[in-house]
Design a protein around this motif. Structure first.
Motif, PDB file in Angstrom:
ATOM      1  N   ASN A 276      49.671   5.983  70.894  1.00 26.33           N
ATOM      2  CA  ASN A 276      48.231   6.329  71.349  1.00 26.33           C
ATOM      3  C   ASN A 276      47.330   4.919  71.003  1.00 26.33           C
ATOM      4  O   ASN A 276      47.081   4.917  69.754  1.00 26.33           O
ATOM      5  CB  ASN A 276      47.792   7.583  71.085  1.00 26.33           C
ATOM      6  CG  ASN A 276      46.238   7.915  71.540  1.00 26.33           C
ATOM      7  OD1 ASN A 276      45.646   6.928  72.160  1.00 26.33           O
ATOM      8  ND2 ASN A 276      45.717   9.058  71.381  1.00 26.33           N
ATOM      9  N   PRO A 277      46.909   4.258  71.905  1.00 32.49           N
ATOM     10  CA  PRO A 277      46.350   2.885  71.448  1.00 32.49           C
ATOM     11  C   PRO A 277      44.843   3.142  70.488  1.00 32.49           C
ATOM     12  O   PRO A 277      44.761   2.338  69.490  1.00 32.49           O
ATOM     13  CB  PRO A 277      45.922   2.407  72.953  1.00 32.49           C
ATOM     14  CG  PRO A 277      46.930   2.817  73.604  1.00 32.49           C
ATOM     15  CD  PRO A 277      47.342   4.253  73.356  1.00 32.49           C
ATOM     16  N   LYS A 278      44.299   4.471  70.846  1.00 29.95           N
ATOM     17  CA  LYS A 278      43.165   4.745  70.256  1.00 29.95           C
ATOM     18  C   LYS A 278      43.579   4.991  68.969  1.00 29.95           C
ATOM     19  O   LYS A 278      42.306   4.972  67.948  1.00 29.95           O
ATOM     20  CB  LYS A 278      42.417   5.933  70.990  1.00 29.95           C
ATOM     21  CG  LYS A 278      42.176   5.814  72.634  1.00 29.95           C
ATOM     22  CD  LYS A 278      41.535   6.982  72.957  1.00 29.95           C
ATOM     23  CE  LYS A 278      41.187   6.561  74.590  1.00 29.95           C
ATOM     24  NZ  LYS A 278      42.492   6.285  75.331  1.00 29.95           N
ATOM     25  N   LEU A 279      44.581   5.264  68.536  1.00 30.99           N
ATOM     26  CA  LEU A 279      44.912   5.791  67.017  1.00 30.99           C
ATOM     27  C   LEU A 279      45.699   4.686  66.062  1.00 30.99           C
ATOM     28  O   LEU A 279      45.951   4.815  65.064  1.00 30.99           O
ATOM     29  CB  LEU A 279      45.650   7.231  66.893  1.00 30.99           C
ATOM     30  CG  LEU A 279      45.026   8.068  67.469  1.00 30.99           C
ATOM     31  CD1 LEU A 279      45.836   9.423  67.379  1.00 30.99           C
ATOM     32  CD2 LEU A 279      43.576   8.616  66.736  1.00 30.99           C
ATOM     33  N   GLN A 280      45.933   3.688  66.852  1.00 28.53           N
ATOM     34  CA  GLN A 280      46.637   2.550  66.177  1.00 28.53           C
ATOM     35  C   GLN A 280      45.892   1.845  65.175  1.00 28.53           C
ATOM     36  O   GLN A 280      44.546   1.564  65.504  1.00 28.53           O
ATOM     37  CB  GLN A 280      47.314   1.345  67.261  1.00 28.53           C
ATOM     38  CG  GLN A 280      48.388   2.389  68.164  1.00 28.53           C
ATOM     39  CD  GLN A 280      48.941   1.326  69.496  1.00 28.53           C
ATOM     40  OE1 GLN A 280      48.308   0.348  69.665  1.00 28.53           O
ATOM     41  NE2 GLN A 280      49.897   1.777  69.742  1.00 28.53           N
TER      42      GLN A 280
ATOM     43  N   LEU B  98      51.393  18.988  74.980  1.00 28.46           N
ATOM     44  CA  LEU B  98      51.797  17.437  75.115  1.00 28.46           C
ATOM     45  C   LEU B  98      50.630  16.454  74.232  1.00 28.46           C
ATOM     46  O   LEU B  98      50.835  15.458  73.375  1.00 28.46           O
ATOM     47  CB  LEU B  98      52.005  16.683  76.124  1.00 28.46           C
ATOM     48  CG  LEU B  98      52.885  15.424  76.238  1.00 28.46           C
ATOM     49  CD1 LEU B  98      54.080  15.355  75.460  1.00 28.46           C
ATOM     50  CD2 LEU B  98      53.233  14.897  77.573  1.00 28.46           C
ATOM     51  N   LEU B  99      49.392  16.725  74.802  1.00 31.74           N
ATOM     52  CA  LEU B  99      48.198  16.028  74.261  1.00 31.74           C
ATOM     53  C   LEU B  99      47.996  16.330  72.839  1.00 31.74           C
ATOM     54  O   LEU B  99      47.422  15.668  72.003  1.00 31.74           O
ATOM     55  CB  LEU B  99      47.167  16.238  75.067  1.00 31.74           C
ATOM     56  CG  LEU B  99      46.996  15.738  76.500  1.00 31.74           C
ATOM     57  CD1 LEU B  99      45.810  16.288  77.504  1.00 31.74           C
ATOM     58  CD2 LEU B  99      46.604  14.036  76.337  1.00 31.74           C
ATOM     59  N   ALA B 100      48.343  17.647  72.264  1.00 31.33           N
ATOM     60  CA  ALA B 100      48.172  17.830  71.048  1.00 31.33           C
ATOM     61  C   ALA B 100      49.019  16.814  70.039  1.00 31.33           C
ATOM     62  O   ALA B 100      48.733  16.667  68.874  1.00 31.33           O
ATOM     63  CB  ALA B 100      48.798  19.435  70.689  1.00 31.33           C
ATOM     64  N   HIS B 101      50.145  16.374  70.483  1.00 32.49           N
ATOM     65  CA  HIS B 101      50.621  15.212  69.940  1.00 32.49           C
ATOM     66  C   HIS B 101      50.125  13.863  69.932  1.00 32.49           C
ATOM     67  O   HIS B 101      50.569  12.844  70.687  1.00 32.49           O
ATOM     68  CB  HIS B 101      52.251  15.142  70.170  1.00 32.49           C
ATOM     69  CG  HIS B 101      52.992  16.197  69.892  1.00 32.49           C
ATOM     70  ND1 HIS B 101      53.387  16.671  68.656  1.00 32.49           N
ATOM     71  CD2 HIS B 101      53.300  17.383  70.692  1.00 32.49           C
ATOM     72  CE1 HIS B 101      54.218  17.770  68.845  1.00 32.49           C
ATOM     73  NE2 HIS B 101      54.214  18.382  69.858  1.00 32.49           N
ATOM     74  N   ALA B 102      48.742  13.768  69.412  1.00 27.42           N
ATOM     75  CA  ALA B 102      47.914  12.684  69.691  1.00 27.42           C
ATOM     76  C   ALA B 102      48.482  11.403  69.323  1.00 27.42           C
ATOM     77  O   ALA B 102      48.242  10.318  69.767  1.00 27.42           O
ATOM     78  CB  ALA B 102      46.667  12.984  68.963  1.00 27.42           C
ATOM     79  N   THR B 103      49.281  11.407  68.477  1.00 26.93           N
ATOM     80  CA  THR B 103      49.826  10.018  67.834  1.00 26.93           C
ATOM     81  C   THR B 103      50.983   9.396  68.795  1.00 26.93           C
ATOM     82  O   THR B 103      50.840   8.445  68.835  1.00 26.93           O
ATOM     83  CB  THR B 103      50.438  10.031  66.371  1.00 26.93           C
ATOM     84  OG1 THR B 103      51.592  10.902  66.298  1.00 26.93           O
ATOM     85  CG2 THR B 103      49.589  10.460  65.463  1.00 26.93           C
ATOM     86  N   GLN B 104      51.526  10.298  69.627  1.00 23.06           N
ATOM     87  CA  GLN B 104      52.553  10.100  70.079  1.00 23.06           C
ATOM     88  C   GLN B 104      52.234   9.949  71.803  1.00 23.06           C
ATOM     89  O   GLN B 104      52.926   9.225  72.428  1.00 23.06           O
ATOM     90  CB  GLN B 104      53.557  10.901  70.183  1.00 23.06           C
ATOM     91  CG  GLN B 104      54.138  11.449  68.879  1.00 23.06           C
ATOM     92  CD  GLN B 104      54.712  10.018  68.247  1.00 23.06           C
ATOM     93  OE1 GLN B 104      55.685   9.364  68.723  1.00 23.06           O
ATOM     94  NE2 GLN B 104      53.911   9.487  67.180  1.00 23.06           N
ATOM     95  N   ILE B 105      51.067  10.484  72.118  1.00 24.85           N
ATOM     96  CA  ILE B 105      50.652  10.235  73.613  1.00 24.85           C
ATOM     97  C   ILE B 105      49.461   9.466  73.915  1.00 24.85           C
ATOM     98  O   ILE B 105      48.423   9.981  73.426  1.00 24.85           O
ATOM     99  CB  ILE B 105      50.548  11.888  74.300  1.00 24.85           C
ATOM    100  CG1 ILE B 105      52.136  12.561  73.858  1.00 24.85           C
ATOM    101  CG2 ILE B 105      50.078  11.833  75.685  1.00 24.85           C
ATOM    102  CD1 ILE B 105      53.185  11.893  74.653  1.00 24.85           C
TER     103      ILE B 105
ATOM    104  N   TYR C 268      44.815   6.226  57.682  1.00 29.30           N
ATOM    105  CA  TYR C 268      45.337   7.367  57.042  1.00 29.30           C
ATOM    106  C   TYR C 268      46.189   7.913  57.941  1.00 29.30           C
ATOM    107  O   TYR C 268      47.326   8.328  57.224  1.00 29.30           O
ATOM    108  CB  TYR C 268      44.058   8.390  57.257  1.00 29.30           C
ATOM    109  CG  TYR C 268      44.267   9.914  56.937  1.00 29.30           C
ATOM    110  CD1 TYR C 268      44.450  10.262  55.712  1.00 29.30           C
ATOM    111  CD2 TYR C 268      44.633  10.915  58.045  1.00 29.30           C
ATOM    112  CE1 TYR C 268      44.674  11.483  55.322  1.00 29.30           C
ATOM    113  CE2 TYR C 268      45.222  12.092  57.701  1.00 29.30           C
ATOM    114  CZ  TYR C 268      45.222  12.424  56.404  1.00 29.30           C
ATOM    115  OH  TYR C 268      45.576  13.523  55.965  1.00 29.30           O
ATOM    116  N   ILE C 269      46.351   7.791  59.091  1.00 30.37           N
ATOM    117  CA  ILE C 269      47.631   8.313  59.973  1.00 30.37           C
ATOM    118  C   ILE C 269      48.819   7.202  59.519  1.00 30.37           C
ATOM    119  O   ILE C 269      50.026   8.104  59.351  1.00 30.37           O
ATOM    120  CB  ILE C 269      47.323   8.134  61.430  1.00 30.37           C
ATOM    121  CG1 ILE C 269      46.373   8.989  61.901  1.00 30.37           C
ATOM    122  CG2 ILE C 269      48.699   8.323  62.374  1.00 30.37           C
ATOM    123  CD1 ILE C 269      45.790   8.585  63.375  1.00 30.37           C
ATOM    124  N   GLU C 270      48.983   5.873  59.442  1.00 28.71           N
ATOM    125  CA  GLU C 270      49.965   5.407  59.005  1.00 28.71           C
ATOM    126  C   GLU C 270      50.399   6.026  57.681  1.00 28.71           C
ATOM    127  O   GLU C 270      51.574   5.861  57.394  1.00 28.71           O
ATOM    128  CB  GLU C 270      49.441   3.849  59.147  1.00 28.71           C
ATOM    129  CG  GLU C 270      49.364   3.360  60.610  1.00 28.71           C
ATOM    130  CD  GLU C 270      48.811   1.762  60.495  1.00 28.71           C
ATOM    131  OE1 GLU C 270      48.514   1.278  59.235  1.00 28.71           O
ATOM    132  OE2 GLU C 270      48.641   1.371  61.345  1.00 28.71           O
TER     133      GLU C 270
END
Length: 293
Positions: free
Chosen positions: A50-54, A239-246, A58-60
């Motif tokens: 998800n470009p918005k979370l790249q 599917l949208l719940a997997h925000a890092t992947q979608i 913290y996520i990384e």
């Protein structure tokens, strides 16, 4: 019915359950079936798509925990149960030549030893039906191929008390049917592509269809078409719940739901093993089981 219907969906990573057969699972949950998603790995090596979370530090730094929370949310949306097998994500090797797989990853686990965990889960849950991936993994990710391998071993092994003694793995159980997820099939893709163009809409599938011409891959045999269009919204929400992947603005969501429901209102499977009589094509994963349960 004297016994509850139970469906087990075996997947490689968190998010796979929401992109492959999610509407089918939601449909069966709505009918009172018990549905268990088995997730082989934690998805620790999955890229942030998800470009918005790249670039989120913290996520990384906490990708394993983030993906676990995403899985929890998707599970709640679908209404299923979920268990982790506890293997480590292998990552998708890229380059020429391909780099070696990381030590200790799922794809390098011994097949028989890895299947033991799935045997124990099958014996505990006692599914009549299992879904998994074909021998190509759906696409050639090493974890998807390993998921196929251990699913095939465990389908037979769950009933084998000599190989897997009851004292260690629980009472023997023989599932009745095993299916391969085949939702990403050419007939569906072509029908949606042509349907969008006929309506004067842009299609995200043109490039994909062109790329497929480069591969000499035989078409899979689609045996089972489960009507589940009324659950497409639930599928997309999970599917949208997997925000890092979608990417919520990506190709997954560029086809209007009303068009999807009209053109292709089913999810597709390939019946790989059956110990009950059934007539093909099917519209129900429990065909041949409902009347005999």
């Amino acid at each position: 019915m004297t016994e509850q219907l139970r469906l087990m969906a075996v997947h490689a990573h968190p998010d796979d359950e929401s992109s492959k057969g999610a509407a089918t699972m939601a449909k069966y949950v709505s009918e009172g079936a018990d549905v268990l998603v088995v997730t082989c790995t934690g998805g620790e090596r999955g890229s942030i798509l998800n470009p918005k979370l790249q670039g989120d530090t913290y996520i990384e730094a906490n990708i394993h925990e983030v993906r676990k929370k995403e899985m929890d949310e998707a599970r709640e949306i679908l209404g299923v149960r979920q268990e982790w097998l506890g293997f480590v994500d292998s990552g998708l090797p890229e380059g020429d030549p391909l780099p070696p797989l990381p030590e200790g990853c799922f794809a390098l686990e011994d097949d028989e030893k890895a299947a033991e965990r799935l045997v124990a889960t099958i014996r505990s849950f006692r599914p009549q039906v299992i879904t998994t991936y074909d021998e190509n993994g759906g696409y050639p990710h090493p974890d998807h191929i390993k998921t196929h391998t251990i699913s095939m071993i465990a389908f037979e092994g769950a009933a084998d008390t000599e190989k897997y003694p009851e004292a260690e793995f629980g009472p023997a159980w023989q599932p009745q049917k095993l299916y391969y997820n085949q939702g990403f099939n050419k007939p569906r893709t072509l029908a949606l592509h042509e349907g969008l163009l006929a309506r004067g809409l842009d299609s995200p599938y043109g490039e994909w269809l062109e790329r497929m011409k480069e591969f000499e891959r035989a078409e899979r045999t689609l045996t089972t078409y489960v009507p589940c269009a009324e659950f497409f919204e639930i599928r997309d929400k999970a599917l949208l719940a997997h925000a890092t992947q979608i990417d919520p603005d990506g190709g997954w969501f560029r086809v209007p739901l009303d068009v999807q429901k009209e053109i292709w209102p089913t999810e597709e499977y390939e019946l790989a093993k059956s110990l009950v009589d059934t007539s093909l094509p099917e519209s129900d994963l429990f065909a041949g089981i409902r009347d005999n349960a």
